[in-house]
Motif scaffolding. Structure first.
Motif, short mmCIF file in Angstrom:
data_model
loop_
_atom_site.label_atom_id
_atom_site.label_comp_id
_atom_site.label_asym_id
_atom_site.label_seq_id
_atom_site.Cartn_x
_atom_site.Cartn_y
_atom_site.Cartn_z
N SER A 72 0.85 -1.20 0.00
CA SER A 72 0.00 0.00 0.00
C SER A 72 0.88 1.24 0.00
N PHE A 73 0.32 2.35 -0.42
CA PHE A 73 1.06 3.61 -0.38
C PHE A 73 1.29 4.04 1.07
N ALA A 74 0.44 3.60 2.00
CA ALA A 74 0.68 3.88 3.42
C ALA A 74 1.97 3.17 3.87
N GLY A 75 2.15 1.94 3.43
CA GLY A 75 3.38 1.20 3.74
C GLY A 75 4.60 1.84 3.10
N LEU A 76 4.45 2.27 1.85
CA LEU A 76 5.55 2.95 1.16
C LEU A 76 5.91 4.25 1.87
N ARG A 77 4.90 4.97 2.30
CA ARG A 77 5.14 6.24 3.00
C ARG A 77 5.98 6.01 4.25
N ARG A 78 5.64 4.99 5.01
CA ARG A 78 6.39 4.70 6.24
C ARG A 78 7.83 4.32 5.92
#
Length: 79
Positions: free
Chosen positions: A47-53
Protein backbone atom coordinates in the motif's frame (compact mmCIF):
# COMPACT_ATOMS: atom_id res chain seq x y z
CA UNK A 1 0.09 -0.47 11.44
CA UNK A 2 -0.94 1.44 8.33
CA UNK A 3 -2.34 4.90 8.76
CA UNK A 4 -6.11 4.86 8.16
CA UNK A 5 -7.28 6.77 5.14
CA UNK A 6 -6.93 6.83 1.37
CA UNK A 7 -3.28 5.68 1.32
CA UNK A 8 -4.24 2.43 3.04
CA UNK A 9 -6.58 1.59 0.17
CA UNK A 10 -4.32 2.41 -2.79
CA UNK A 11 -1.78 -0.22 -3.74
CA UNK A 12 1.25 0.12 -5.96
CA UNK A 13 -0.45 -2.16 -8.50
CA UNK A 14 -3.29 0.40 -8.77
CA UNK A 15 -0.95 3.22 -9.80
CA UNK A 16 0.35 2.86 -13.35
CA UNK A 17 2.48 5.98 -13.88
CA UNK A 18 6.20 5.16 -14.38
CA UNK A 19 7.45 7.65 -11.76
CA UNK A 20 6.21 8.26 -8.22
CA UNK A 21 6.82 11.57 -6.48
CA UNK A 22 7.43 11.73 -2.72
CA UNK A 23 7.61 14.91 -0.64
CA UNK A 24 7.51 16.12 2.97
CA UNK A 25 5.63 19.29 3.89
CA UNK A 26 7.61 19.75 7.13
CA UNK A 27 11.24 19.06 6.30
CA UNK A 28 11.25 19.80 2.58
CA UNK A 29 12.43 16.32 1.62
CA UNK A 30 11.50 15.63 -1.99
CA UNK A 31 12.26 13.04 -4.63
CA UNK A 32 11.03 10.74 -7.33
CA UNK A 33 11.49 7.04 -7.84
CA UNK A 34 10.65 4.67 -10.65
CA UNK A 35 7.56 2.56 -10.00
CA UNK A 36 9.23 -0.58 -11.34
CA UNK A 37 12.00 -0.26 -8.73
CA UNK A 38 9.44 -0.02 -5.95
CA UNK A 39 7.58 -3.06 -7.30
CA UNK A 40 10.84 -5.00 -7.41
CA UNK A 41 11.78 -3.99 -3.85
CA UNK A 42 8.40 -4.22 -2.09
CA UNK A 43 5.99 -6.03 -4.44
CA UNK A 44 2.99 -4.69 -6.32
CA UNK A 45 0.65 -5.38 -3.39
CA UNK A 46 2.26 -2.89 -1.02
CA UNK A 47 0.00 0.00 0.00
CA UNK A 48 1.06 3.61 -0.38
CA UNK A 49 0.68 3.88 3.42
CA UNK A 50 3.38 1.20 3.74
CA UNK A 51 5.55 2.95 1.16
CA UNK A 52 5.14 6.24 3.00
CA UNK A 53 6.39 4.70 6.24
CA UNK A 54 9.38 3.10 4.52
CA UNK A 55 10.32 6.23 2.58
CA UNK A 56 10.03 8.40 5.69
CA UNK A 57 12.07 5.98 7.78
CA UNK A 58 14.25 7.89 10.19
CA UNK A 59 11.85 10.82 10.45
CA UNK A 60 11.64 11.81 14.12
CA UNK A 61 8.13 13.17 13.54
CA UNK A 62 6.77 9.81 12.40
CA UNK A 63 6.25 8.56 15.97
CA UNK A 64 5.65 11.26 18.52
CA UNK A 65 3.64 11.09 21.76
CA UNK A 66 0.88 12.96 19.89
CA UNK A 67 0.94 10.47 16.99
CA UNK A 68 2.19 10.75 13.41
CA UNK A 69 3.26 14.34 12.74
CA UNK A 70 5.35 13.60 9.63
CA UNK A 71 4.35 15.58 6.55
CA UNK A 72 5.42 12.90 4.06
CA UNK A 73 2.99 12.45 1.17
CA UNK A 74 2.72 11.56 -2.51
CA UNK A 75 1.84 14.67 -4.56
CA UNK A 76 1.24 12.43 -7.58
CA UNK A 77 -1.75 10.94 -5.71
CA UNK A 78 -3.13 14.30 -4.63
CA UNK A 79 -2.44 13.53 -0.96
Amino acid sequence: MARPGPLSDVRLKDYREPVIEFSCRRCGRHGTIERKLLVKAFGAGVSFAGLRRRMAMGCERMQTPEGDKCGAHFPCLGT
